[in-house]
Design a protein around this motif. Sequence first.
Motif, short mmCIF file in Angstrom:
data_model
loop_
_atom_site.label_atom_id
_atom_site.label_comp_id
_atom_site.label_asym_id
_atom_site.label_seq_id
_atom_site.Cartn_x
_atom_site.Cartn_y
_atom_site.Cartn_z
N PRO A 108 0.92 -1.09 -0.07
CA PRO A 108 0.20 0.02 0.12
C PRO A 108 0.69 1.37 0.07
O PRO A 108 1.92 1.20 0.74
CB PRO A 108 -0.71 -0.16 1.43
CG PRO A 108 -0.05 -1.20 2.27
CD PRO A 108 0.64 -1.94 1.22
N SER A 109 0.61 2.06 -0.80
CA SER A 109 1.11 3.37 -0.74
C SER A 109 2.51 3.34 -1.64
O SER A 109 3.35 4.31 -1.43
CB SER A 109 1.42 4.18 0.38
OG SER A 109 0.16 4.29 0.97
N ALA B 298 -5.29 -1.26 -1.51
CA ALA B 298 -5.79 -0.55 -0.47
C ALA B 298 -4.97 -0.28 0.64
O ALA B 298 -4.19 -1.14 0.87
CB ALA B 298 -7.06 -1.17 -0.21
N ARG B 299 -5.43 0.66 1.46
CA ARG B 299 -4.72 0.86 2.39
C ARG B 299 -5.11 0.02 3.79
O ARG B 299 -6.33 0.07 3.77
CB ARG B 299 -4.98 2.43 2.96
CG ARG B 299 -4.27 3.39 1.79
CD ARG B 299 -4.18 4.70 2.69
NE ARG B 299 -3.62 5.84 1.76
CZ ARG B 299 -3.48 7.11 2.00
NH1 ARG B 299 -4.13 7.35 3.08
NH2 ARG B 299 -2.67 7.67 1.14
N ARG B 300 -4.48 -0.52 4.25
CA ARG B 300 -4.59 -1.46 5.45
C ARG B 300 -5.38 -0.65 6.52
O ARG B 300 -5.18 0.33 6.98
CB ARG B 300 -3.45 -2.07 5.84
CG ARG B 300 -3.02 -2.94 5.29
CD ARG B 300 -1.43 -3.26 5.67
NE ARG B 300 -1.15 -3.86 7.07
CZ ARG B 300 -1.56 -5.05 7.53
NH1 ARG B 300 -1.94 -5.93 6.50
NH2 ARG B 300 -1.86 -5.58 8.80
N PHE C 214 -9.00 3.57 -0.58
CA PHE C 214 -8.65 3.66 -2.20
C PHE C 214 -8.09 4.79 -2.49
O PHE C 214 -7.78 5.45 -3.62
CB PHE C 214 -9.71 3.26 -3.09
CG PHE C 214 -10.35 1.76 -2.82
CD1 PHE C 214 -9.58 0.90 -3.22
CD2 PHE C 214 -11.45 1.64 -2.18
CE1 PHE C 214 -10.04 -0.51 -3.07
CE2 PHE C 214 -12.08 0.50 -1.87
CZ PHE C 214 -11.32 -0.74 -2.49
N GLU C 215 -7.39 5.71 -1.64
CA GLU C 215 -6.89 6.74 -1.93
C GLU C 215 -5.59 6.78 -2.88
O GLU C 215 -5.26 7.67 -3.24
CB GLU C 215 -6.42 7.71 -0.66
CG GLU C 215 -7.64 8.20 0.20
CD GLU C 215 -7.30 9.04 1.20
OE1 GLU C 215 -6.14 8.91 1.74
OE2 GLU C 215 -8.26 9.71 1.88
N ASP C 216 -4.80 5.58 -2.68
CA ASP C 216 -3.71 5.46 -3.61
C ASP C 216 -3.95 4.68 -4.87
O ASP C 216 -2.84 4.42 -5.70
CB ASP C 216 -2.54 4.71 -2.60
CG ASP C 216 -2.18 5.26 -1.62
OD1 ASP C 216 -2.15 6.49 -1.44
OD2 ASP C 216 -2.18 4.66 -0.40
#
Length: 270
Positions: A135-136, A160-162, A170-172
Amino acid sequence: MRITDGQIHIWSSGTPMNMHRQVSAYSAAEALRDMDEAGVDSAIIHPPSWDPKCSEVAAAAVKAHPHRFAILDAFDVTAADGRETVRTWRQRPGMCGLRFAFLRPGTTTWLTDGSMEWLWPEAAKHDVPIAMLVPSRAHEVGEIARRFPDLKLIIDHCAARRGKVDAEAFEDLDTFLDVARKHPNVAIKATGAPSYSSGPYPFKSVHDPLHRMFDAFGPERMFWGTDITRMPCSWRQCVTLFTEELPWLKGRDLELVMGEAMRRFIGWTG
């Protein structure tokens, strides 16, 4: 349609991570029972770090059920015999690639501190796909994919961010979709989708992110799966979320996403 789950854990001891069922064991026999109830034909085992015998448990499952289980496992990339390990990795029964979560102490910096620099060309040379929980870290994944275009990479858990849900989870995603468009050697596991929604089945908030993943990666690089022991719903609902609730996913595309594409990508012929 043969349905293959892109990620499950089975274990015989240890304390699972908080997100997973807090039970002392989840056996191959229990997984097969649950898979049969859900209409899942086969699954890729990712041995979990909390069980010191996790690799042995996975190997035993594959030996007993070679057409129902395969494995993506990990090893210590700082060990001196790493190149020989990679060279012979796929000679192990059911072993189809590597998977790194970077969660265990001592592994958290491997992706960025140079520990894996030797691995990328070796894995490409010996056709060993690598799945990663990143993530990210779209930039790092993109750079690896650019430098080693023959290396097959798989992004875990919808990128997805943990521990996040809905839009925050889903910001990334857009940064990973850019990687998908630029690098055809990168795929994504759409595993754990229900856990990224705050709502009940059919988990409406993940429908649009899943559609965007499909548009960017295509049906041959997007793999359904569950990580079932941390899902907020039944295995069957994880299946029908994709087979019944996504009107844009149908026909040949559905067959690929639900298992055929992943089996092909990792070279599992079982």
